[in-house]
Design a protein around this motif. Structure first.
Motif, mmCIF file in Angstrom:
data_model
loop_
_atom_site.group_PDB
_atom_site.id
_atom_site.type_symbol
_atom_site.label_atom_id
_atom_site.label_comp_id
_atom_site.label_asym_id
_atom_site.label_seq_id
_atom_site.Cartn_x
_atom_site.Cartn_y
_atom_site.Cartn_z
ATOM 1 N N ILE A 248 0.832 -1.207 0.000
ATOM 2 C CA ILE A 248 0.000 0.000 0.000
ATOM 3 C C ILE A 248 0.865 1.256 0.000
ATOM 4 O O ILE A 248 0.615 2.202 -0.744
ATOM 5 C CB ILE A 248 -0.954 -0.004 1.214
ATOM 6 N N LEU A 249 1.901 1.278 0.827
ATOM 7 C CA LEU A 249 2.718 2.486 0.966
ATOM 8 C C LEU A 249 3.636 2.728 -0.220
ATOM 9 O O LEU A 249 4.173 3.820 -0.366
ATOM 10 C CB LEU A 249 3.532 2.421 2.258
ATOM 11 N N ARG A 250 3.830 1.752 -1.076
ATOM 12 C CA ARG A 250 4.658 1.952 -2.263
ATOM 13 C C ARG A 250 3.920 2.706 -3.362
ATOM 14 O O ARG A 250 4.540 3.175 -4.307
ATOM 15 C CB ARG A 250 5.135 0.618 -2.814
ATOM 16 N N GLY A 251 2.618 2.829 -3.243
ATOM 17 C CA GLY A 251 1.838 3.532 -4.257
ATOM 18 C C GLY A 251 2.156 5.024 -4.252
ATOM 19 O O GLY A 251 2.389 5.633 -3.211
ATOM 20 N N ASP A 252 2.174 5.626 -5.435
ATOM 21 C CA ASP A 252 2.506 7.047 -5.557
ATOM 22 C C ASP A 252 1.482 7.936 -4.861
ATOM 23 O O ASP A 252 1.840 8.948 -4.256
ATOM 24 C CB ASP A 252 2.602 7.435 -7.037
ATOM 25 N N VAL B 225 -0.447 7.277 -2.219
ATOM 26 C CA VAL B 225 -0.281 7.208 -0.763
ATOM 27 C C VAL B 225 0.979 7.954 -0.350
ATOM 28 O O VAL B 225 0.987 8.692 0.640
ATOM 29 C CB VAL B 225 -0.230 5.739 -0.291
ATOM 30 N N ARG B 226 2.046 7.789 -1.107
ATOM 31 C CA ARG B 226 3.292 8.486 -0.799
ATOM 32 C C ARG B 226 3.080 10.002 -0.855
ATOM 33 O O ARG B 226 3.570 10.741 0.000
ATOM 34 C CB ARG B 226 4.384 8.078 -1.780
ATOM 35 N N GLY B 227 2.326 10.469 -1.844
ATOM 36 C CA GLY B 227 2.036 11.896 -1.953
ATOM 37 C C GLY B 227 1.208 12.404 -0.787
ATOM 38 O O GLY B 227 1.464 13.489 -0.255
ATOM 39 N N ILE B 228 0.224 11.625 -0.372
ATOM 40 C CA ILE B 228 -0.614 12.018 0.765
ATOM 41 C C ILE B 228 0.229 12.117 2.036
ATOM 42 O O ILE B 228 0.113 13.083 2.800
ATOM 43 C CB ILE B 228 -1.773 11.017 0.953
ATOM 44 N N LEU B 229 1.078 11.122 2.271
ATOM 45 C CA LEU B 229 1.915 11.138 3.473
ATOM 46 C C LEU B 229 2.928 12.280 3.441
ATOM 47 O O LEU B 229 3.165 12.942 4.460
ATOM 48 C CB LEU B 229 2.636 9.798 3.632
ATOM 49 N N THR B 230 3.522 12.527 2.280
ATOM 50 C CA THR B 230 4.479 13.626 2.157
ATOM 51 C C THR B 230 3.798 14.960 2.419
ATOM 52 O O THR B 230 4.329 15.814 3.137
ATOM 53 C CB THR B 230 5.117 13.621 0.751
#
Length: 62
Positions: free
Chosen positions: A40-44, A46-51
């Motif tokens: 899940i966390l490797r998805g772009d 999700v990464r954008g949301i977390l960043t």
């Protein structure tokens, strides 16, 4: 004691290794959950949301 009662008692009374099996099941569940989180966390997205979340938290606090 009857033979049936003795067999039942011997089958139900032997729990050796039960805790080890429970730990193995819990460990496998944790590994599966960790693998799912990695996928899940490797998805772009999700990464954008977390960043974005971290960036907002740091700019608000600072």
């Amino acid at each position: 004691m009857t033979a049936l009662a003795e067999r039942t008692r011997s089958r139900l009374g032997d729990e050796e290794g039960a805790a080890t099996a429970e730990y193995a099941v819990a460990t496998m569940a944790a590994v599966g959950f960790a693998g799912l989180l990695v996928v899940i966390l490797r998805g772009d997205e999700v990464r954008g949301i977390l960043t974005d979340l971290i960036r907002r938290a740091l700019t608000t606090a600072g």
